[in-house]
Design an enzyme around this catalytic site. Sequence first.
Site, mmCIF file in Angstrom:
data_model
loop_
_atom_site.group_PDB
_atom_site.id
_atom_site.type_symbol
_atom_site.label_atom_id
_atom_site.label_comp_id
_atom_site.label_asym_id
_atom_site.label_seq_id
_atom_site.Cartn_x
_atom_site.Cartn_y
_atom_site.Cartn_z
ATOM 1 N N SER A 12 -11.485 6.007 -40.821
ATOM 2 C CA SER A 12 -10.869 6.870 -41.615
ATOM 3 C C SER A 12 -10.263 4.905 -42.481
ATOM 4 O O SER A 12 -9.655 4.230 -41.552
ATOM 5 C CB SER A 12 -9.701 7.738 -40.883
ATOM 6 O OG SER A 12 -8.789 8.007 -42.034
ATOM 7 N N TYR A 37 -4.328 7.623 -33.239
ATOM 8 C CA TYR A 37 -5.609 8.263 -34.666
ATOM 9 C C TYR A 37 -5.619 6.785 -34.767
ATOM 10 O O TYR A 37 -6.956 6.739 -35.162
ATOM 11 C CB TYR A 37 -4.780 9.184 -34.849
ATOM 12 C CG TYR A 37 -5.424 9.723 -35.712
ATOM 13 C CD1 TYR A 37 -6.880 9.836 -35.671
ATOM 14 C CD2 TYR A 37 -5.779 9.351 -37.490
ATOM 15 C CE1 TYR A 37 -7.787 10.734 -36.552
ATOM 16 C CE2 TYR A 37 -7.104 9.899 -38.560
ATOM 17 C CZ TYR A 37 -7.532 10.042 -38.026
ATOM 18 O OH TYR A 37 -8.570 10.132 -39.098
#
Length: 703
Positions: free
Chosen positions: A580, A593
Amino acid sequence: MESLAEKKYQHVDFLWDERKALELQGDEVALLLYRSNILGADLRITNYGGGNTSCKTIEKDPLTGEEVEIMWVKGSGGDIGTLKRNGLAGLYVDKLRALKNVYRGLEHEDEMVGLFNHCIYDLDSKAPSIDTPLHALLPYKHIDHLHPDAAIAIAASKEGEAIMKEIYGDDFVWIPWQRPGFDLSLKLEAAIKENPNLKGLYLGGHGLFTWGDTAFECYINSLDAIEKASAYLQANFGKKRPVFGGQKIESLEPAKRKDQAAMIAPVLRGLASSYARMVGHFTDDKRVLEFANSHDLEKLAPLGTSCPDHFLRTKIRPLVLDIPADLDLSDKAAIKDQLEPAFEEYRKMYEDYYETHKRANSPAMRDPNPVVIIWPGVGMFTFAKNKQTARVASEFYINAINVMKGAEAVSEYVALPLQEAFDIEYWLLEEAKLQRMPKEKPLSRKVALITGSAGGIGKAIADRFVAEGACVVISDIDGDRVQEANKTFARDTSTAVTLDVTNQESISQAYKAACLEFGGVDIIVNSAGLAISKPILDTTEKDYDLLMDVLVKGQFEVSKAAVEILRVQGLGGDIINIASKNGLVSGPNNVVYGTAKSAQQHMSRLLAAELGADKIRVNVVNPDAVIEGSKIWEGKWAQGRAKAYGITVEELPAHYAKRTLLNEIIGTKDIASAVFAFVGGDMSKSTGNIINVDGGVAAAFVR
């Protein structure tokens, strides 16, 4: 004629639907296609792609307006089970028969095929096959040329002609083995003229011709002929001697067979791919095991097959593994070393076969590796350029087993002489057909396991891979979604497994499925993921553990399990990790995350450094804000991100687009394109790299 209700068969499937046939009444070509499809639906009647069917109709000549006889016949390379109108060739019967006037003899057989094109009536015709004149020169309206196992068993028997007479009396005549061509069609025509009341013909070592005045009559005559041959064989199994000389070894239990097959499959795949990468298929069908475990395996396996269609797809003979069924396979590298000599011996045998039998104009030698590999007590592997071809090769060798079983029950099995076999395998017309095959797609011969591929990014990647020629293993923790996703793919392109990337046993089972279904794996895409967006004080230990287990440990365990397979195959490979933008950019309320994504990225660099010597490339694709089809965005993550930016959930797509340099919304297909860029061949010398697919987020530029 017998009514439909009275037609009873034990050895073939009677599939004629009278209501369906009535709907097609008056359209002989439609009835031909219907008859062909139901014949091809039963592999005991004919093998995939084998045999051909025809009918003759009266049509108006577009130039003269006169009524002319036209033959509609299966075109080159088709399959009667799936035959459609565009798979037929439509030709003038009188012109085909006039070819007798220009035929120059056996030495000039191949030139006749080019002349078929001068006989074409339907300009949308499929290329006519070599068997076209075998139908044209016979006087019947509907004709079937089939390759039923039972009939070939008799045709490949030492006393085949006498057995045929015993079964059919004077209703059939025997045509000795001859390669298909115009001369053979003349022999069929002569046999019919000498015996005008025949119901069919046996082609030695090859197959069966039957016919009728109507599509139904032809269908029934074909079924009757096959039923009689099958019943004769059935009555003789075990009568003279035990089938295949009786059982020599016992099979492992079914579960153990699957375990052994899955463990050895990538070893065999690597060895069978020394010339070109292959995709595998495994079966432990009871017919295979009966043959593989028998006393006669050693005698019959080296003889090869008899029917040309069988031979072309299974090669000259199988490779039989001389290892115990319960062999310890934990050290796969050692097993590969142990099996290498057997493969070398097979390749040498094939090279000698080629050199001994080649003609002055023979094409260059093809891949010398075995297509069929038999492991007594376990089953049979087949390897080919794609899953369908490997599966069909397996079906063909089972046909060959059935033929050997039948022939040995009533007589003695006779295979094609080696020179005849070579002349078929390296036939210039067959070579021309191979050269006409479409160019292989970029991911042809590749197998990809994609985690989290029941939807969203993972499913888009799977869709792209299949479109580019790959076989895919669809995997996800949600079993129902996995099965639904798998239904969107055609047969022989995918398999589905339920996979929890935090569970080592689940990972092991996923790779077992890949090895059993396709022989191994080449591309691993770690796409499974989830997201939790919370401020640090709201983030629990459970949140932390879950994110790290799925994203980081999951990627580690899935990659680790893949490396063992990739290394033993020795074919290199690709690991693509879907991370990501958040692994590069500091954002609010996603500390765990973002940390997990950063760990994924650095793990990829470390693996790239470690695995480069094995030609295993490890690369990363960083998506950003892919909302389309994502389960992540269906839940609290979207709410958390919206809260962090002070906007509504509905405003998120536009918000993310506006903050990019290109002002673009990112979709799942965009991510799939980036993944394909790494594995499609153009970046084969790239590893340890990152591609951002985020519309241009300056803060995420890789420095």
